[in-house]
Design an enzyme around this catalytic site. Structure first.
Site, mmCIF file in Angstrom:
data_model
loop_
_atom_site.group_PDB
_atom_site.id
_atom_site.type_symbol
_atom_site.label_atom_id
_atom_site.label_comp_id
_atom_site.label_asym_id
_atom_site.label_seq_id
_atom_site.Cartn_x
_atom_site.Cartn_y
_atom_site.Cartn_z
ATOM 1 C CD GLN A 165 -1.276 0.001 3.708
ATOM 2 O OE1 GLN A 165 -1.587 -1.102 4.123
ATOM 3 N NE2 GLN A 165 -1.757 1.117 4.236
ATOM 4 C CB CYS A 201 -4.884 -0.983 5.626
ATOM 5 S SG CYS A 201 -6.039 -0.150 6.745
ATOM 6 C CG ASN A 238 0.349 -6.243 6.692
ATOM 7 O OD1 ASN A 238 -0.528 -5.449 6.336
ATOM 8 N ND2 ASN A 238 1.222 -5.950 7.633
#
Ligand SMILES: *[C@@H]1O[C@H](CO)[C@@H](O)[C@H](O)[C@H]1NC(C)=O
Length: 345
Positions: free
Chosen positions: A142, A148, A306
């Protein structure tokens, strides 16, 4: 004469050296020098440069503090996970939190359906890894944008799309960043996965990553690209709150969006192993639970995808302790989980 003076200097120098304080001063400066070298090497490795000497000195101090903390944790060897001097090593924890997270406070009641389609699921495999089932795209990054929530919602949508169509397609976070203003969603300013799912459902789907590539900054919605839908969902449901057993039923069936408290220094520098905290339950980061399992020593974990690139954690993933005493789950992982629905084939 010269020899006499040389000898006298040598004696003096030896005397000084023998005194504890000057010895300490010397080893301190040696440590400082090796830290400077570590910073230089790290900068070269990361391709990092600074505006001027003042900024470099300021960043060096932060780097030094972080490295000393990371070394102390790793050398103590008392935790089930390791930290590393990763790409966030010259950021204070506050700076790190400001740009890499972005999960907002959810409204009450939340905005996906409260019905739970996996409520009565009883066949739960002892472990699951949706990567091996072809339902997870490679790790994304990101960058310095607090979206996120978009990465989490996209990963869960990519998962259900693969499960319902048999095709794994990388989908567009930038479409959400630019076009989705539903509920709390504000691009790099933060948002919620629930709102993103509702947007995708109402918007008749999401386009591909390659059609609408990630920019990492807020931009104007490109209507033409946005209209080129590649994956659709029918809606979304919220996993019942504060129940790791409910979350397990859900993750056993598809990749699930979860919100966590990722604000801690240990999360910032997590490198490998089973993460056991410390962390609170002030949810500030959206990620995706893509599996679960049990480590050799018996510790149960969630496998979490993630969006901080592959150099963070275990090639971009973190294993977080599962079935903890707190009903919220570790770092609040069981508090606000949700998932998109689709007509499965
Ligand atoms: C689960 O089982 C109960 C009792 O049979 C039923 O009322 C409920 O609708 C079921 N839930 C789902 C999501 O199918």
């Amino acid at each position: 004469m010269a020899l006499k003076m040389y000898m006298a200097t040598l004696v003096l120098a030896t005397l000084l050296l023998l005194q504890g304080c000057s010895y300490q001063a010397m080893s301190r400066s040696l440590q400082e020098e090796s830290m400077i070298t570590r910073h230089e090497l790290w900068m070269a490795q990361q391709g990092r440069s600074y505006k001027n000497v003042e900024e470099k000195a300021m960043r060096f101090d932060i780097f030094k503090n972080n490295v000393e903390y990371i070394d102390s944790v790793n050398n103590a060897g008392t935790r089930s996970y390791k930290l590393s001097v990763n790409k966030f090593a010259d950021l204070t924890n506050k700076e790190f939190r400001a740009t890499r997270n972005g999960y907002k406070q959810a409204p009450f009641p939340r905005s996906c359906k409260a019905t739970f389609m996996y409520e009565n699921v009883s066949a739960i495999p002892s472990s699951m890894d949706w990567r091996s089932k072809g339902a997870v795209t490679p790790i994304k990054d990101q960058g310095q944008c607090g979206c996120c929530w978009a990465f989490s919602a996209v990963a869960a949508t990519e998962g259900i799309n693969q499960l319902s169509t048999g095709k794994l397609v990388s989908l567009s976070e930038q479409e959400l960043v630019d076009c989705d203003t539903s509920g709390e969603d504000q691009g790099c300013g933060g948002g919620l996965m629930d709102d993103a799912f509702n947007f995708i459902a109402k918007n008749h789907g999401l386009t591909t990553e390659s059609n609408y590539p990630y920019q990492g900054v807020d931009a104007t919605c490109n209507k033409k690209k946005e209209s080129n839908d590649a994956a659709t969902i029918t809606g979304c449901e919220d996993v019942p709150e504060n129940s790791e057993s409910g979350l397990l039923k859900a993750v056993a069936n598809q990749p699930i969006s979860v919100a966590i408290d990722a604000s801690g220094q240990d999360f910032q520098f997590y490198s490998s192993g089973i993460f056991t905290g410390s962390c609170g339950t002030e949810l500030d980061h959206g990620v995706t639970a893509v599996g679960y399992g049990t480590a050799e020593d018996g510790t149960k974990y969630w496998l979490v995808k993630n969006s901080w690139g592959t150099t963070w954690g275990e090639k971009g993933y973190i294993r977080m302790q599962r079935d903890v005493t707190a009903q919220e789950g570790l770092c609040g992982i069981a508090m606000e989980a949700s998932y998109p629905t689709a007509t499965k084939c």
